[in-house]
Design a protein around this motif. Sequence first.
Motif, PDB file in Angstrom:
ATOM      1  N   PRO A 118       0.806  -1.232   0.000  1.00 50.70           N
ATOM      2  CA  PRO A 118       0.000   0.000   0.000  1.00 50.70           C
ATOM      3  C   PRO A 118       0.837   1.279   0.000  1.00 50.70           C
ATOM      4  CG  PRO A 118      -0.817  -1.552   1.645  1.00 50.70           C
ATOM      5  CD  PRO A 118       0.487  -2.093   1.154  1.00 50.70           C
ATOM      6  N   ILE A 119       2.007   1.246   0.606  1.00 52.56           N
ATOM      7  CA  ILE A 119       2.877   2.424   0.604  1.00 52.56           C
ATOM      8  C   ILE A 119       3.231   2.806  -0.831  1.00 52.56           C
ATOM      9  CG2 ILE A 119       5.103   3.347   1.356  1.00 52.56           C
ATOM     10  CD1 ILE A 119       4.997   1.397   3.721  1.00 52.56           C
ATOM     11  N   VAL A 120       3.515   1.809  -1.648  1.00 48.59           N
ATOM     12  CA  VAL A 120       3.869   2.037  -3.049  1.00 48.59           C
ATOM     13  C   VAL A 120       2.629   2.333  -3.887  1.00 48.59           C
ATOM     14  CG1 VAL A 120       4.883   0.958  -5.096  1.00 48.59           C
ATOM     15  CG2 VAL A 120       5.895   0.550  -2.843  1.00 48.59           C
ATOM     16  N   GLN A 121       1.571   1.543  -3.693  1.00 49.18           N
ATOM     17  CA  GLN A 121       0.376   1.684  -4.518  1.00 49.18           C
ATOM     18  C   GLN A 121      -0.284   3.047  -4.376  1.00 49.18           C
ATOM     19  OE1 GLN A 121      -0.914  -0.533  -6.777  1.00 49.18           O
ATOM     20  NE2 GLN A 121       0.882  -1.805  -6.431  1.00 49.18           N
ATOM     21  N   PHE A 122      -0.262   3.600  -3.170  1.00 43.07           N
ATOM     22  CA  PHE A 122      -0.974   4.849  -2.909  1.00 43.07           C
ATOM     23  C   PHE A 122      -0.045   6.043  -2.759  1.00 43.07           C
ATOM     24  CE2 PHE A 122      -3.800   1.497  -0.996  1.00 43.07           C
ATOM     25  CZ  PHE A 122      -4.628   1.430  -2.102  1.00 43.07           C
ATOM     26  N   ASP A 123       1.193   5.855  -3.205  1.00 48.43           N
ATOM     27  CA  ASP A 123       2.143   6.973  -3.257  1.00 48.43           C
ATOM     28  C   ASP A 123       2.216   7.708  -1.915  1.00 48.43           C
ATOM     29  OD1 ASP A 123       4.019   8.662  -4.422  1.00 48.43           O
ATOM     30  OD2 ASP A 123       2.501  10.053  -5.197  1.00 48.43           O
ATOM     31  N   PRO A 177       6.602  11.001   2.542  1.00 49.63           N
ATOM     32  CA  PRO A 177       7.256  11.130   3.849  1.00 49.63           C
ATOM     33  C   PRO A 177       6.591  12.148   4.768  1.00 49.63           C
ATOM     34  CG  PRO A 177       8.885  11.122   2.092  1.00 49.63           C
ATOM     35  CD  PRO A 177       7.538  11.227   1.426  1.00 49.63           C
ATOM     36  N   THR A 178       5.848  13.078   4.183  1.00 48.12           N
ATOM     37  CA  THR A 178       5.146  14.090   4.967  1.00 48.12           C
ATOM     38  C   THR A 178       3.786  13.616   5.461  1.00 48.12           C
ATOM     39  OG1 THR A 178       4.330  15.012   2.879  1.00 48.12           O
ATOM     40  CG2 THR A 178       6.285  16.044   3.855  1.00 48.12           C
ATOM     41  N   ASP A 179       3.359  12.422   5.071  1.00 48.21           N
ATOM     42  CA  ASP A 179       2.033  11.928   5.445  1.00 48.21           C
ATOM     43  C   ASP A 179       1.993  11.476   6.904  1.00 48.21           C
ATOM     44  OD1 ASP A 179       1.011  12.403   2.957  1.00 48.21           O
ATOM     45  OD2 ASP A 179       1.025  10.306   2.302  1.00 48.21           O
ATOM     46  N   ARG A 180       0.801  11.592   7.465  1.00 46.45           N
ATOM     47  CA  ARG A 180       0.533  11.061   8.802  1.00 46.45           C
ATOM     48  C   ARG A 180      -0.235   9.758   8.631  1.00 46.45           C
ATOM     49  NH1 ARG A 180      -1.916  15.490  12.748  1.00 46.45           N
ATOM     50  NH2 ARG A 180      -1.342  13.864  14.236  1.00 46.45           N
ATOM     51  N   TRP A 217      10.279   5.277   5.999  1.00 49.58           N
ATOM     52  CA  TRP A 217       9.757   6.039   4.865  1.00 49.58           C
ATOM     53  C   TRP A 217       9.718   7.526   5.178  1.00 49.58           C
ATOM     54  CZ3 TRP A 217       9.077   3.191   0.534  1.00 49.58           C
ATOM     55  CH2 TRP A 217       8.428   3.764  -0.549  1.00 49.58           C
ATOM     56  N   GLY A 218       9.708   7.866   6.460  1.00 50.48           N
ATOM     57  CA  GLY A 218       9.710   9.270   6.877  1.00 50.48           C
ATOM     58  C   GLY A 218       8.397   9.772   7.401  1.00 50.48           C
ATOM     59  N   ARG A 251      -7.601   7.699   3.502  1.00 54.25           N
ATOM     60  CA  ARG A 251      -7.935   6.332   3.112  1.00 54.25           C
ATOM     61  C   ARG A 251      -7.828   5.394   4.312  1.00 54.25           C
ATOM     62  NH1 ARG A 251      -7.647   3.542  -1.795  1.00 54.25           N
ATOM     63  NH2 ARG A 251      -6.843   5.445  -2.793  1.00 54.25           N
ATOM     64  N   LEU A 252      -8.888   4.600   4.530  1.00 52.03           N
ATOM     65  CA  LEU A 252      -8.848   3.498   5.494  1.00 52.03           C
ATOM     66  C   LEU A 252      -8.610   2.235   4.680  1.00 52.03           C
ATOM     67  CD1 LEU A 252      -9.249   2.157   8.268  1.00 52.03           C
ATOM     68  CD2 LEU A 252     -11.719   2.192   7.831  1.00 52.03           C
ATOM     69  N   HIS A 253      -7.464   1.603   4.897  1.00 53.00           N
ATOM     70  CA  HIS A 253      -7.030   0.512   4.023  1.00 53.00           C
ATOM     71  C   HIS A 253      -6.875  -0.780   4.817  1.00 53.00           C
ATOM     72  CE1 HIS A 253      -5.308  -1.099   0.348  1.00 53.00           C
ATOM     73  NE2 HIS A 253      -4.400  -1.700   1.101  1.00 53.00           N
ATOM     74  N   PHE A 254      -7.445  -1.854   4.282  1.00 56.84           N
ATOM     75  CA  PHE A 254      -7.461  -3.144   4.970  1.00 56.84           C
ATOM     76  C   PHE A 254      -6.470  -4.121   4.338  1.00 56.84           C
ATOM     77  CE2 PHE A 254     -11.446  -1.246   6.112  1.00 56.84           C
ATOM     78  CZ  PHE A 254     -11.705  -1.698   7.389  1.00 56.84           C
ATOM     79  N   VAL A 255      -5.600  -4.660   5.180  1.00 60.46           N
ATOM     80  CA  VAL A 255      -4.761  -5.803   4.801  1.00 60.46           C
ATOM     81  C   VAL A 255      -5.017  -6.986   5.733  1.00 60.46           C
ATOM     82  CG1 VAL A 255      -2.966  -4.448   3.666  1.00 60.46           C
ATOM     83  CG2 VAL A 255      -2.794  -4.923   6.119  1.00 60.46           C
ATOM     84  N   GLY A 256      -5.695  -6.738   6.855  1.00 58.48           N
ATOM     85  CA  GLY A 256      -6.151  -7.804   7.737  1.00 58.48           C
ATOM     86  C   GLY A 256      -7.565  -8.205   7.349  1.00 58.48           C
TER      87      GLY A 256
END
Length: 333
Positions: free
Chosen positions: A156-161, A164-167, A187-188, A253-258
Amino acid sequence: MIHAYAAKTIGAALEQFEYDPGVLKDQEVEINVEYCGLCHSDLSMLKNDWGISRYPFVPGHEVVGTIASVGDRVTTLKVGQRVGLGWSSHSCMHCEYCMSGDHNLCLTLEQTIIGRYGGFADKVRAHEEWVIPLPEAVDPAKVGPLFCGGVTVFNPIVQFDVKPTDRVGVIGIGGLGHIALRFLKAWGCDVTAFSTNPNKESEARELGANHFINSRDAKAIESVTNSFDLILSTVNADLDWAIYINALRPKGRLHFVGVVPNPIQAYAFPLIAGQKSISGSPTGSPITIAKMLDFAARHGIEPVTETFDFSQVNEAIAHLEAGKARYRIVLKH
């Protein structure tokens, strides 16, 4: 013959099992297994929770080992090379998803432990495109879980760009969540860990969290309303998703991997008003796995693991099933 550990029936203890894999296909490789992670997905498949298991069932999809032999048309790998193999073992290589680099979305994707025998064995086979060389800087005794749990949270880090400034918030500090904290910190990002266990705060901060919130404390979650660009849910439990949606910033975005057990309940209005999203993703493509390994090597990132001998496989499964794993289990020969 390949010597493996298999369950003969649903939920049975694993026992020694031999099978003849037949002639090596021209684009396949055979891997001498050195280490293999034990993932919660192995446990789900063992119990046929998803209704797709076949028996005898050989678990194991976080494989690390060396190439024992290669098919006649294999061009990217060579005998003796140390490699890893994850959830997927083959994709068609010609559909729109494979051709665009999203091999993990291939409609004919073959999984390592679905319809084939996995890596709880002395050898395992896969097509060359899903067998990834290991960077020298990673520890082969620990890297196995990155091939499933690691890429699941890295993708998801890659897919959703993610910037480093993101919370970013991470729900659950377990097998997936603890790796997510390490990746996001490197990633920052400004990282917040959500956990039902307040005793995990110091460890979560050591793993990379800048902030910690007890997710049983509704007021604490309300205090971070309109705070996050991304919240990554790694848990397999039903939660009050509305409060996490409220914690997102506009376009968050609320993203599910579980895999949560029940349908995800959410009102449309907060999503529409804030242009927010709910999404999910599987593991990752071969190129994403390779990028993840390079990133992990560059930043010294590895999962927290416990090691068992393959002869202790049933004890390791019981340890995982009891919720005692901290945080990933690796089996070794």
